[in-house]
Design a protein around this motif. Sequence first.
Motif, PDB file in Angstrom:
ATOM      1  N   GLY A  16       0.802  -1.214   0.000  1.00  0.00           N
ATOM      2  CA  GLY A  16       0.000   0.000   0.000  1.00  0.00           C
ATOM      3  C   GLY A  16       0.834   1.263   0.000  1.00  0.00           C
ATOM      4  O   GLY A  16       0.439   2.279  -0.581  1.00  0.00           O
ATOM      5  N   GLY A  17       1.998   1.238   0.631  1.00  0.00           N
ATOM      6  CA  GLY A  17       2.896   2.391   0.633  1.00  0.00           C
ATOM      7  C   GLY A  17       3.387   2.708  -0.762  1.00  0.00           C
ATOM      8  O   GLY A  17       3.426   3.876  -1.183  1.00  0.00           O
ATOM      9  N   TYR A  18       3.751   1.658  -1.511  1.00  0.00           N
ATOM     10  CA  TYR A  18       4.155   1.859  -2.899  1.00  0.00           C
ATOM     11  C   TYR A  18       2.993   2.436  -3.705  1.00  0.00           C
ATOM     12  O   TYR A  18       3.186   3.268  -4.594  1.00  0.00           O
ATOM     13  N   GLY A  19       1.788   1.956  -3.401  1.00  0.00           N
ATOM     14  CA  GLY A  19       0.605   2.455  -4.097  1.00  0.00           C
ATOM     15  C   GLY A  19       0.403   3.947  -3.878  1.00  0.00           C
ATOM     16  O   GLY A  19       0.042   4.685  -4.800  1.00  0.00           O
ATOM     17  N   LEU A  20       0.650   4.409  -2.652  1.00  0.00           N
ATOM     18  CA  LEU A  20       0.532   5.843  -2.370  1.00  0.00           C
ATOM     19  C   LEU A  20       1.552   6.648  -3.177  1.00  0.00           C
ATOM     20  O   LEU A  20       1.242   7.741  -3.677  1.00  0.00           O
ATOM     21  N   LEU A  21       2.771   6.115  -3.313  1.00  0.00           N
ATOM     22  CA  LEU A  21       3.788   6.800  -4.106  1.00  0.00           C
ATOM     23  C   LEU A  21       3.384   6.873  -5.572  1.00  0.00           C
ATOM     24  O   LEU A  21       3.586   7.894  -6.243  1.00  0.00           O
ATOM     25  N   ILE A  22       2.812   5.780  -6.069  1.00  0.00           N
ATOM     26  CA  ILE A  22       2.360   5.761  -7.470  1.00  0.00           C
ATOM     27  C   ILE A  22       1.237   6.774  -7.674  1.00  0.00           C
ATOM     28  O   ILE A  22       1.214   7.516  -8.671  1.00  0.00           O
ATOM     29  N   THR A  78      13.704  -6.736   3.840  1.00  0.00           N
ATOM     30  CA  THR A  78      15.157  -6.829   3.983  1.00  0.00           C
ATOM     31  C   THR A  78      15.802  -5.450   3.975  1.00  0.00           C
ATOM     32  O   THR A  78      16.720  -5.163   4.758  1.00  0.00           O
ATOM     33  N   VAL A  79      15.323  -4.586   3.087  1.00  0.00           N
ATOM     34  CA  VAL A  79      15.844  -3.211   3.026  1.00  0.00           C
ATOM     35  C   VAL A  79      15.619  -2.508   4.364  1.00  0.00           C
ATOM     36  O   VAL A  79      16.500  -1.819   4.888  1.00  0.00           O
ATOM     37  N   ASN A  80      14.430  -2.697   4.933  1.00  0.00           N
ATOM     38  CA  ASN A  80      14.123  -2.077   6.235  1.00  0.00           C
ATOM     39  C   ASN A  80      15.033  -2.605   7.332  1.00  0.00           C
ATOM     40  O   ASN A  80      15.486  -1.849   8.208  1.00  0.00           O
ATOM     41  N   GLU A  81      15.301  -3.913   7.295  1.00  0.00           N
ATOM     42  CA  GLU A  81      16.165  -4.510   8.316  1.00  0.00           C
ATOM     43  C   GLU A  81      17.589  -3.971   8.224  1.00  0.00           C
ATOM     44  O   GLU A  81      18.260  -3.772   9.245  1.00  0.00           O
ATOM     45  N   LEU A  82      18.050  -3.740   6.999  1.00  0.00           N
ATOM     46  CA  LEU A  82      19.406  -3.216   6.829  1.00  0.00           C
ATOM     47  C   LEU A  82      19.511  -1.761   7.260  1.00  0.00           C
ATOM     48  O   LEU A  82      20.509  -1.341   7.860  1.00  0.00           O
ATOM     49  N   VAL A 101      23.036   7.869   5.391  1.00  0.00           N
ATOM     50  CA  VAL A 101      23.290   6.565   4.763  1.00  0.00           C
ATOM     51  C   VAL A 101      22.028   5.712   4.791  1.00  0.00           C
ATOM     52  O   VAL A 101      21.672   5.043   3.802  1.00  0.00           O
ATOM     53  N   ALA A 102      21.316   5.745   5.920  1.00  0.00           N
ATOM     54  CA  ALA A 102      20.091   4.957   6.060  1.00  0.00           C
ATOM     55  C   ALA A 102      19.027   5.437   5.068  1.00  0.00           C
ATOM     56  O   ALA A 102      18.339   4.621   4.424  1.00  0.00           O
ATOM     57  N   ILE A 103      18.893   6.750   4.928  1.00  0.00           N
ATOM     58  CA  ILE A 103      17.889   7.295   4.003  1.00  0.00           C
ATOM     59  C   ILE A 103      18.227   6.909   2.564  1.00  0.00           C
ATOM     60  O   ILE A 103      17.350   6.507   1.788  1.00  0.00           O
ATOM     61  N   ILE A 104      19.516   7.012   2.211  1.00  0.00           N
ATOM     62  CA  ILE A 104      19.941   6.629   0.855  1.00  0.00           C
ATOM     63  C   ILE A 104      19.653   5.152   0.614  1.00  0.00           C
ATOM     64  O   ILE A 104      19.159   4.757  -0.454  1.00  0.00           O
ATOM     65  N   LEU A 105      19.932   4.322   1.621  1.00  0.00           N
ATOM     66  CA  LEU A 105      19.691   2.888   1.505  1.00  0.00           C
ATOM     67  C   LEU A 105      18.209   2.597   1.318  1.00  0.00           C
ATOM     68  O   LEU A 105      17.818   1.765   0.478  1.00  0.00           O
ATOM     69  N   LEU A 106      17.355   3.295   2.087  1.00  0.00           N
ATOM     70  CA  LEU A 106      15.911   3.085   1.971  1.00  0.00           C
ATOM     71  C   LEU A 106      15.395   3.510   0.601  1.00  0.00           C
ATOM     72  O   LEU A 106      14.612   2.784  -0.036  1.00  0.00           O
ATOM     73  N   VAL A 107      15.831   4.691   0.148  1.00  0.00           N
ATOM     74  CA  VAL A 107      15.372   5.191  -1.153  1.00  0.00           C
ATOM     75  C   VAL A 107      15.853   4.270  -2.273  1.00  0.00           C
ATOM     76  O   VAL A 107      15.071   3.895  -3.168  1.00  0.00           O
ATOM     77  N   PHE A 108      17.124   3.896  -2.228  1.00  0.00           N
ATOM     78  CA  PHE A 108      17.662   3.026  -3.269  1.00  0.00           C
ATOM     79  C   PHE A 108      17.004   1.647  -3.242  1.00  0.00           C
ATOM     80  O   PHE A 108      16.595   1.114  -4.282  1.00  0.00           O
ATOM     81  N   GLY A 109      16.907   1.052  -2.056  1.00  0.00           N
ATOM     82  CA  GLY A 109      16.349  -0.298  -1.934  1.00  0.00           C
ATOM     83  C   GLY A 109      14.899  -0.372  -2.366  1.00  0.00           C
ATOM     84  O   GLY A 109      14.515  -1.231  -3.176  1.00  0.00           O
ATOM     85  N   GLY A 142      13.286   1.881  -4.131  1.00  0.00           N
ATOM     86  CA  GLY A 142      13.195   2.299  -5.538  1.00  0.00           C
ATOM     87  C   GLY A 142      13.517   1.155  -6.475  1.00  0.00           C
ATOM     88  O   GLY A 142      12.820   0.933  -7.474  1.00  0.00           O
ATOM     89  N   LEU A 143      14.576   0.409  -6.151  1.00  0.00           N
ATOM     90  CA  LEU A 143      14.942  -0.750  -6.960  1.00  0.00           C
ATOM     91  C   LEU A 143      13.839  -1.801  -6.929  1.00  0.00           C
ATOM     92  O   LEU A 143      13.508  -2.413  -7.953  1.00  0.00           O
ATOM     93  N   ASN A 144      13.235  -1.998  -5.765  1.00  0.00           N
ATOM     94  CA  ASN A 144      12.149  -2.966  -5.636  1.00  0.00           C
ATOM     95  C   ASN A 144      10.957  -2.569  -6.503  1.00  0.00           C
ATOM     96  O   ASN A 144      10.325  -3.418  -7.151  1.00  0.00           O
ATOM     97  N   MET A 145      10.652  -1.277  -6.553  1.00  0.00           N
ATOM     98  CA  MET A 145       9.540  -0.818  -7.375  1.00  0.00           C
ATOM     99  C   MET A 145       9.835  -1.027  -8.862  1.00  0.00           C
ATOM    100  O   MET A 145       8.949  -1.404  -9.641  1.00  0.00           O
TER     101      MET A 145
END
Length: 637
Positions: A340-346, A570-574, A587-595, A597-600
Motif C-alpha cells: 500500500g505504501g508503494y501504491g501511495l507513491l504511485i 530486507t531493506v528495512n532490516e538493513l 546513509v540509512a535514508i539513501i539505503l531506503l530510497v535506493f532499496g 526504488g529498486l524494488n519498485m
Amino acid sequence: MIVPMKKVSLIIRGDKKTDALKRLRRLGLLHIEITEGTGKRLEELKAQIALLEGAVYHLGKTKKIPQKAAATAEALAFAQEIDALAAQKKALEAERIALTAELERLASWGELEPDTVRALAEKGIDLLFYELPRSTYEGLGENVRTVCLSTAKSSVKVLLIRTGAEGEDAVLAPLTPYRFALPQASTAAIRQKIAACNEQLAAADEKIAAYTCYADAMKAAVKALEKETEFEVYATGMAEEDLSADRNGTVAVAYFTGYIEAENLDRLKQAAAENSWGLLAEEPCEEDNVPTKLKNNKLVSLIYPLTDFLGTVPGYFEYDISGWFLLFILIFFGMIFGDGGYGLLICAAAAIPMIKSLRAKKPVSPTFLLIGLFGLSTVLWGTVTCTWFGLSPEQLPQWLKAISIPVFSNVYADRLWRLPWTAEGVGLTTSQNLQIFCFTLALIQLTVAHIKVANRDRKSVKLLGDIGSILQLFGIYYLVLNLVVNAEVFSFGLTFGGVSVGTVAIALIAVGFVLSFVFSNYEDSVIKSVLASCKNIVSVLLGVVNVFSDIVSYIRLWAVGLAGAAISATVNELAGPLLGKFMFMIVAIILLVFGHGLNMILNVLSVIVHGIRLNTLEFSSHLDMSWSGHKFQPFKE
C-alpha cells in the motif's frame, strides 16, 4: 467494441487519381490498403525524411534553446549542412582514434623523430629498431652492431646499425617479426594532429549546436514529408489498367481497395457520386486484412496507452477484451506490487501531472489516469493484506490492522484458518488463502474466456464443446486445490450431502473432455469432428494438461508479490539499525530510497513479464486470440 467495417473498392480515371486522392484525404474516412509505391519522387522523399531524422538525432545531443520556424525547404537545407558536419565529425573521430592508437604504440619507445632516421639513411647510416626476446638478443653475436635502448623482464628494445658486413643479412632475416615500424610522423607531430582534430571536432559541434533552434522545424518537416510520402505511395501503388476506348484513344483506370467504418459508408457513397468514382462496398471476410478500430467508454479506454505501448491489437474477427484486460491488469498490478505504501507513491506520481493539467485547463492524459488507477489498486491490496513499505504488523498503527481482511492479512500470518468440514488442527494458512485467491482468479478469468467463445458459437453445435471446456476448468480447479494448496482440506474424500466432491471433480473433467473431444471441431458432422480430434489426439490430451498448467500459472501473482515483500522487509532490516544513529542517518535514508526504488522497478518489470502475460497469453489462448490485428488508420490530412 470492435467498430464494424465495410470493404470498399474504388475505381477512378487514371488521369484523375491525384485529384481523387486529395478529395479522399480531405474526407479522412478511408483506410487504404496500399503499402508499396514506386518512382523516383518516392525515393527522394524517403531520402529527405532520412536526412531530416538524422539531423534531428544529432541535434538531440545538444542542449535545448528557444525554437525558430522554418519552411520545409529551409529545414532540408539545414539538415544537409548538419549531415555534412556529421560526416566531417565521423572522419575526424576516425582519424583521432587512429592517431591515438599510434601514439599508444609508440609510448614505450619515448620521443621518436623518424625524419632524422630517414636523413641518416640517406647518408648511409641505416638504423633499424627491434623489440627482441632477451634470449634472441643475447645470441646475436659480434657480427651485428646494436645499441640497447631499454630492457624489460623478457624483452629488449634494440637499435641496430646496419653495416653491410658479411653474414649480416642471414642474421637479420629471422628477426623480421620483431622489427618495429617507425611512424610516418614524430610523436610530437602526432600529438599536434590529435589536438587539431579535437579543435575541429569542437568547431563542428559548435556549428551543429547553432541549428538546435530549428529542431522542432525539422520534426515538423518530417511529418509533412511523411504525409507527402503516404500520398505518393497511394498514387503510385494503385493498380492501373488500360481499357479499349472510342475514337479518342485508350482510357486508363486506376483502382484500389480499402476499409471504412460502416457508419461512414453513406458519406463515401455521396463523395463517389459527386466525383464520378466507381464504388463497390461489401462485407469483409476472414481472408481480408481488415484493420481494427476499438470504441469503448472513457473508463475502458484508459487501457489504450498500455495496449499501444505493447503494440497489441486484436484482429477484426477476434474479441475486444479491453474492459476485461483493464479489470484484470488492475488486480494483477495491485497483487504484484502488493504494498500500500508503494501504491501511495504511485498515486502521488500520477497526481502531480494531473493537477498541472487541470490548473492549465488542459485535458488530463489517459496515461496518468491509468497510472493513478494502478496506484489505487496497489493501495487497496496493501490495505487488504496490511502491507505498508515492508513494515511488520507490529510496527503499524492499530487502525491499519483493523481495516485489513483477516484471511489475507499479514497480521494473522501465523493463524490457522479452520473450515467447517475440517478436523481440529487442520486448516489453511494465510499464504494458502492467497494461493486459493490466485487460483480463483484463474477460474474466473478463464471461464469468462470460454463464455465469450460459447456466446460466439451459440448458434452452432460447437457450443457443447465450449461447455465441455468450462466443465473441465471447474474440475481441474478442485484438482489444483488438492495438489497445490492442501490435500487434507480439499481431499478427494470430502463429501457434501452424501456427494463426493472429488468424484464430482473427476466427473466434470471426464464429461468436459468428452464434450470437447466430440464437438470442439464440429463443422457440419459429428463424425468429422470426432475424426479431426482423433487426428490431433496428442494435442487434445495435452489440452487438458495445459488447462491445469494455466490455472497453476496464476500462483505467480502470489509468488512475485511475496518476493517483493521480502525485498522491502530486507531493506528495512538493513537500514533500521542506522536510523537510530545520527551520523548514519543519511546513509540509512539513501539505503531506503535506493532499496525501495529498486524494488519498485523490479515490480514494474514483473507486471510486464507476469501480469501482462496472464492477459495476453493464458486468457487470450482460451479465447483463441492471436492479436493479429493492425490499427485502422484513415487517409487524412
